[in-house]
Scaffold this active site. Structure first.
Site, PDB file in Angstrom:
ATOM      1  N   LEU A 134      69.909  17.191 -77.159  1.00 28.73           N
ATOM      2  CA  LEU A 134      70.859  16.345 -76.447  1.00 28.73           C
ATOM      3  C   LEU A 134      70.336  14.928 -76.299  1.00 28.73           C
ATOM      4  O   LEU A 134      71.101  13.966 -76.229  1.00 28.73           O
ATOM      5  CB  LEU A 134      71.145  16.923 -75.059  1.00 28.73           C
ATOM      6  CG  LEU A 134      71.870  18.271 -75.009  1.00 28.73           C
ATOM      7  CD1 LEU A 134      71.930  18.775 -73.576  1.00 28.73           C
ATOM      8  CD2 LEU A 134      73.274  18.138 -75.579  1.00 28.73           C
ATOM      9  N   GLY A 135      69.022  14.796 -76.219  1.00 31.83           N
ATOM     10  CA  GLY A 135      68.445  13.468 -76.045  1.00 31.83           C
ATOM     11  C   GLY A 135      66.933  13.526 -76.043  1.00 31.83           C
ATOM     12  O   GLY A 135      66.323  14.575 -75.838  1.00 31.83           O
ATOM     13  N   ARG A 136      66.332  12.362 -76.275  1.00 30.01           N
ATOM     14  CA  ARG A 136      64.879  12.233 -76.249  1.00 30.01           C
ATOM     15  C   ARG A 136      64.518  11.123 -75.277  1.00 30.01           C
ATOM     16  O   ARG A 136      65.209  10.109 -75.197  1.00 30.01           O
ATOM     17  CB  ARG A 136      64.330  11.867 -77.636  1.00 30.01           C
ATOM     18  CG  ARG A 136      64.655  12.874 -78.725  1.00 30.01           C
ATOM     19  CD  ARG A 136      64.185  12.358 -80.072  1.00 30.01           C
ATOM     20  NE  ARG A 136      64.643  13.192 -81.169  1.00 30.01           N
ATOM     21  CZ  ARG A 136      63.931  14.179 -81.701  1.00 30.01           C
ATOM     22  NH1 ARG A 136      62.736  14.444 -81.224  1.00 30.01           N
ATOM     23  NH2 ARG A 136      64.419  14.888 -82.702  1.00 30.01           N
ATOM     24  N   GLY A 137      63.436  11.313 -74.549  1.00 30.88           N
ATOM     25  CA  GLY A 137      62.981  10.296 -73.611  1.00 30.88           C
ATOM     26  C   GLY A 137      61.477  10.233 -73.586  1.00 30.88           C
ATOM     27  O   GLY A 137      60.782  10.950 -74.313  1.00 30.88           O
ATOM     28  N   GLY A 138      60.968   9.346 -72.739  1.00 32.06           N
ATOM     29  CA  GLY A 138      59.531   9.182 -72.658  1.00 32.06           C
ATOM     30  C   GLY A 138      58.824  10.387 -72.076  1.00 32.06           C
ATOM     31  O   GLY A 138      57.606  10.525 -72.204  1.00 32.06           O
ATOM     32  N   GLY A 140      60.007  13.727 -72.496  1.00 34.42           N
ATOM     33  CA  GLY A 140      60.288  14.975 -73.171  1.00 34.42           C
ATOM     34  C   GLY A 140      61.591  14.950 -73.950  1.00 34.42           C
ATOM     35  O   GLY A 140      62.244  13.916 -74.082  1.00 34.42           O
ATOM     36  N   LYS A 156      64.840  20.987 -70.669  1.00 38.51           N
ATOM     37  CA  LYS A 156      63.971  19.851 -70.935  1.00 38.51           C
ATOM     38  C   LYS A 156      62.563  20.340 -71.258  1.00 38.51           C
ATOM     39  O   LYS A 156      61.929  21.019 -70.468  1.00 38.51           O
ATOM     40  CB  LYS A 156      63.918  18.916 -69.733  1.00 38.51           C
ATOM     41  CG  LYS A 156      63.023  17.720 -69.950  1.00 38.51           C
ATOM     42  CD  LYS A 156      62.999  16.853 -68.717  1.00 38.51           C
ATOM     43  CE  LYS A 156      61.985  15.750 -68.877  1.00 38.51           C
ATOM     44  NZ  LYS A 156      61.858  14.930 -67.664  1.00 38.51           N
ATOM     45  N   ASP A 253      62.473   6.086 -62.543  1.00 39.71           N
ATOM     46  CA  ASP A 253      62.996   5.754 -63.873  1.00 39.71           C
ATOM     47  C   ASP A 253      64.520   5.679 -63.816  1.00 39.71           C
ATOM     48  O   ASP A 253      65.220   6.276 -64.632  1.00 39.71           O
ATOM     49  CB  ASP A 253      62.537   6.786 -64.897  1.00 39.71           C
ATOM     50  CG  ASP A 253      62.710   6.283 -66.336  1.00 39.71           C
ATOM     51  OD1 ASP A 253      62.772   5.052 -66.533  1.00 39.71           O
ATOM     52  OD2 ASP A 253      62.788   7.117 -67.253  1.00 39.71           O
TER      53      ASP A 253
END
Length: 458
Positions: A134-138, A140, A156, A253
């Site tokens: 669904l998405g990538r972040g800093g 995970g 996550k 964040d």
């Protein structure tokens, strides 16, 4: 004269173990019980059934034994591997604070917390398939998962965690499972059997606020009124985390990509990977600087002192995004426009506020709303945290904005009139920027996390 039949069996034309059967003008041979063949002397004769043992029966027997050995070895191999996997998962469970979490759950009576198995989440994500991301972040990667009971969840997978943070992580999990706010994504449970902890959240179906700001600006539903609604809901949730939770939580964040929208466009704060708990007797904590370029509080960046006002600054950037439709960082634009927070403040100071607003906002927002919103964002983006409002104050002002009646000129769609009136409000926006101005490098990326030691010379 009738031909007389000759009995061919008199001379026994069949094998010694055969049986001769006479018939008119002919005969046939068969074999006794325990023998097989055509029974003829000049043919295959009769062969004892036990005579195949050396070749056929032995081959069949050997094949059966070989297959049995292979099956046994395969079963033994997978049994050993499974035991290794179980031991490894037990190791990770203890390593990630599983026992501590169970104790906390028991002592706090958090019945809604579930500890998922690694196998359960692997199955839910189809072994973490790429098409489930669904998405990538800093902090995970987030996967879409479908549990055995058909519930859709967001899973996550965190980055590698410092072992010294395990106890704090467990405390955060326990507290977040107790957070009950309609505008905070609900944490359903976690998995500690993997090398890094896995968090399971409710699934929010309509994507991020960032996506809608920068891709859905002209969609009918994304009106100024609905933007105010989303902003007020998000502010209320952050205010709840700061002041109404059992222990204050600083998100650390806050950004438009961490504000999700459900199927009826209700805002939900998500991604607490960088969040920190603040003991009730403290107003700030010293941490390594973490955040996202463009949203990061400059005072926190320079001092490493994290307070709830750091979230206020970041939320001010989100409000500026909502009003201007511009990204927090635009590396390809001029130096003046590169950083949205700085550009927004300077535009107000130089009486250019109306020029940076999205045209739709000018058309739909009342003069009072635009003035008040601009003043609120200016205060949120103050370089001195003491001069920023609290999130509770921000939430109350946004709720008040939603109750403003439209200016009659706006009802006629006179955006030019709004621009002229806003340009005259020089006294309202008379600001002085003090202290060291914070700007971000044009090389920065909107999604790059900054982690600097507190003694960093920068």
């Amino acid at each position: 004269m009738v031909d007389q039949d000759i009995d061919e069996c008199e001379n026994n034309p069949c094998d010694e173990n055969g049986i001769c059967n006479n018939s008119p003008g002919s005969f046939s041979c068969s074999c006794k019980h325990g023998y097989y063949g055509d029974g003829k002397k000049d043919g295959r004769g009769c062969i004892a059934e036990n005579s195949q043992f050396p070749v056929i029966k032995f081959s069949l027997g050997f094949s059966s034994v070989f297959v049995s050995v292979i099956i046994a070895m395969t079963w033994l191999y997978f049994s050993i591997q499974r035991r290794k996997l179980v031991r490894m998962r037990e190791k990770f469970f203890h390593q990630n604070g599983g026992l501590l979490l169970k104790q906390q759950i028991s002592s706090n009576g958090v019945e809604s917390t579930k500890i998922f198995s690694a196998e359960e989440l692997e199955k839910a994500t189809n072994k973490y398939a790429e098409d489930r991301i669904l998405g990538r972040g800093g902090y995970g990667i987030v996967y879409k998962g479908i549990l055995s009971d058909e519930r859709v969840v967001a899973i996550k997978k965190s980055r590698v965690m410092d072992q010294g943070q395990i106890e704090q992580f467990i405390n955060e999990v326990v507290i977040l499972t107790q957070v009950n706010h309609r505008n905070v994504v609900k944490l359903l449970g976690c998995c500690l059997e993997a090398e890094v902890p896995l968090l399971v959240y409710e699934y929010v179906s309509n994507g991020t606020l960032f996506h809608h700001i920068h891709n859905s600006g002209e969609m009918p539903w994304f009106s100024w009124e609905n933007r105010l609604k989303i902003a007020a809901e998000a502010a209320g949730a952050l205010a709840y985390l700061h002041s109404a939770a059992s222990m204050p939580i600083i998100h650390r964040d806050v950004k438009s990509s961490n504000i999700l929208l459900d199927n009826v466009y209700t805002a939900k704060i998500s991604d607490f990977g960088a969040s920190r708990l603040v003991p009730l007797d403290q107003t700030q904590v010293t941490t390594l600087v973490q955040g996202t370029l463009g949203y990061l509080d400059p005072e926190y960046f320079h001092t490493s002192q994290l307070t709830e006002k750091s979230d206020v600054y970041s939320f001010g950037v989100v409000l500026a995004e909502l009003m201007t439709g511009k990204k927090p960082l635009s590396p390809t634009k001029s130096e003046e426009e590169r950083n949205l927070a700085t550009y927004f403040i300077m535009s107000i100071k130089e009486n250019r506020f109306s020029r940076i607003l999205e045209s739709r906002i000018l058309r739909e927002g009342s003069l009072e709303q635009l003035q008040t919103a601009g003043e609120l964002i200016k205060r949120c983006l103050n370089l001195k945290s003491d001069e920023r409002p609290t999130m509770k104050e921000v939430a109350m002002e946004l709720e008040g904005l939603r109750k403003y009646t439209k200016h009659p000129w706006n009802q006629q769609g006179n955006a030019e009139e709004n621009m002229a009136l806003l340009s005259e409000q020089s006294d309202l926006y008379d600001i002085t920027i003090t202290g060291q101005e914070f700007t971000t490098s044009g090389q920065g990326s909107l999604y790059i996390d900054m982690i600097y030691p507190s003694n960093n010379p920068r």
